[in-house]
Design an enzyme around this catalytic site. Sequence first.
Site, PDB file in Angstrom:
ATOM      1  N   TYR A  79       0.819  -1.208   0.000  1.00 40.26           N
ATOM      2  CA  TYR A  79       0.000   0.000   0.000  1.00 40.26           C
ATOM      3  C   TYR A  79       0.860   1.270   0.000  1.00 40.26           C
ATOM      4  CZ  TYR A  79      -4.146  -2.872   0.995  1.00 40.26           C
ATOM      5  OH  TYR A  79      -5.156  -3.800   0.942  1.00 40.26           O
ATOM      6  N   LYS A  88       2.882 -15.532   2.661  1.00 40.64           N
ATOM      7  CA  LYS A  88       2.797 -16.334   1.434  1.00 40.64           C
ATOM      8  C   LYS A  88       4.237 -16.711   1.079  1.00 40.64           C
ATOM      9  CE  LYS A  88       0.583 -18.111  -2.096  1.00 40.64           C
ATOM     10  NZ  LYS A  88      -0.336 -19.258  -1.967  1.00 40.64           N
ATOM     11  N   ASP A 109      -3.657 -18.095   1.876  1.00 42.71           N
ATOM     12  CA  ASP A 109      -4.819 -18.730   1.239  1.00 42.71           C
ATOM     13  C   ASP A 109      -5.461 -19.743   2.187  1.00 42.71           C
ATOM     14  OD1 ASP A 109      -2.456 -20.149   0.958  1.00 42.71           O
ATOM     15  OD2 ASP A 109      -2.829 -20.811  -1.089  1.00 42.71           O
ATOM     16  N   ASP A 129      -5.564  -6.423   5.785  1.00 45.16           N
ATOM     17  CA  ASP A 129      -6.739  -5.696   5.288  1.00 45.16           C
ATOM     18  C   ASP A 129      -7.823  -6.691   4.878  1.00 45.16           C
ATOM     19  OD1 ASP A 129      -8.356  -3.655   4.345  1.00 45.16           O
ATOM     20  OD2 ASP A 129      -7.313  -3.480   2.420  1.00 45.16           O
ATOM     21  N   ASP A 156     -11.420  -8.123   7.245  1.00 46.40           N
ATOM     22  CA  ASP A 156     -12.814  -8.024   6.786  1.00 46.40           C
ATOM     23  C   ASP A 156     -13.478  -9.396   6.844  1.00 46.40           C
ATOM     24  OD1 ASP A 156     -12.523  -5.317   6.218  1.00 46.40           O
ATOM     25  OD2 ASP A 156     -13.530  -5.468   4.272  1.00 46.40           O
TER      26      ASP A 156
HETATM   27  C1  IPM Z   1      -9.300  -0.235   5.940  1.00 46.65           C
HETATM   28  C2  IPM Z   1      -9.670   0.329   4.605  1.00 46.65           C
HETATM   29  C3  IPM Z   1      -8.486   1.149   4.116  1.00 46.65           C
HETATM   30  C4  IPM Z   1      -7.294   0.235   4.055  1.00 46.65           C
HETATM   31  C5  IPM Z   1      -8.707   1.834   2.786  1.00 46.65           C
HETATM   32  C6  IPM Z   1      -9.958   2.693   2.808  1.00 46.65           C
HETATM   33  C7  IPM Z   1      -7.505   2.627   2.379  1.00 46.65           C
HETATM   34  O1  IPM Z   1     -10.004  -0.684   3.721  1.00 46.65           O
HETATM   35  O2  IPM Z   1      -9.106   0.529   6.895  1.00 46.65           O
HETATM   36  O3  IPM Z   1      -9.187  -1.455   6.045  1.00 46.65           O
HETATM   37  O4  IPM Z   1      -7.153  -0.546   3.134  1.00 46.65           O
HETATM   38  O5  IPM Z   1      -6.486   0.277   4.961  1.00 46.65           O
HETATM   39 MN    MN Z   2     -10.064  -2.651   4.605  1.00 47.33          MN
END
Ligand code: IPM
Ligand code: MN
Length: 357
Positions: free
Chosen positions: A142, A191, A224, A248, A252
């Site tokens: 990133y 990985k 994975d 990231d 989620d």
């Molecule tokens: C998060 C979000 C951010 C990230 C984006 C919005 C840049 O997805 O906080 O997880 O990837 O860090």
């Molecule tokens: Mn995110």
Amino acid sequence: MKYNIAVLDGDGIGPEICAGAIKVLEKVAQKYGHEFAFSHYPIGGCAIDTFGDPLPQETIDGCLASDSVLLGAVGGYKWDNLPVDIRPEKGLLRIRKAMELYSNIRPAKLWKSLAKASPLKYELVKDGVEIIIVRELTGGIYFGERGSGTGDMGDFAWDTEKYSVKEIERITRIACELAVKRGKKLVSVDKANVLESSRLWRKTVHEYCAKNYPQIEVQDVLVDNMAMQIVKNPSQFDVVVTSNIFGDILSDEAAQVTGSIGMLASSSLGDTKRGLYEPIHGSAPDIAGRDIANPIATILAAAMMLRDSFDLVKEYAAIEIAIQKVLDEGYRTADIMEDGKTQVGCRKMAELIAEHI
Ligand code: IPM
Ligand code: MN
């Protein structure tokens, strides 16, 4: 004690959920004899609209001058087609970097009273789920070099994943500090069967732990396989450390397993006590301004700030207990609504929690 808190409301539901957290913090202040001073600064889409910049200098200065930062959420359809450097998300990436917040702690906890909300079968979650993902936040792909050009195959673009030993060691230390207070087990996700940066990651994590935290048992899991294990048997995990991009994605996934992304908060910290605390969900532009968002994740983020930045452990617990009581009394926002419960809006939910402090 007096604490200066910078509030970055952001976009979408950001202002509503931050207002909810402030309401609860004000009650904590009154009850426990603290003073919280809130200064609001722009970030994300609203900052682009006013300043042409998702992270104006005044916001950076305000955050660096504060004792800690509370953030709502950034982004919305309106800004989706802007060039990448002036998109709302860039504001978030840049504030993390400006505050040197290299660690992002994302606990995905299944609340007992909301176990039915998990999309997984009850047998898979009945033992409870609490996965604490420690995500590296200011390095990797990133923030790596990137570019684009044109070649034999037409236009191309590239990004780079790069990690140094120092970056890996400092995030490993944060994860180990959590692991020693919990189950003394650490899962490191990489990985390494493909990536050179992952091989350095794996080697560094092991060497660092062996030298500094020999009591911690370290297990490597390929990313994975990890994605699969999180839905197959989420209860097996406790503290997990991983890179920016893997963290990231996996955070989620882990959040979704709990079924209540509106209930999960995260903290971002570096070498000082000044952190950035935010809900892990996004700005939900589709429901913004309708008083139906769930403020609990942001209220929990505020609670984490009290505990981790200000060492106010009692106050943290008071908020957590208040949330549990309000849930036990049957109040729910729309996202976690079930039959037989009482649906309330964002403002009302925050008021109820504040009343229970
Ligand atoms: C998060 C979000 C951010 C990230 C984006 C919005 C840049 O997805 O906080 O997880 O990837 O860090
Ligand atoms: Mn995110």
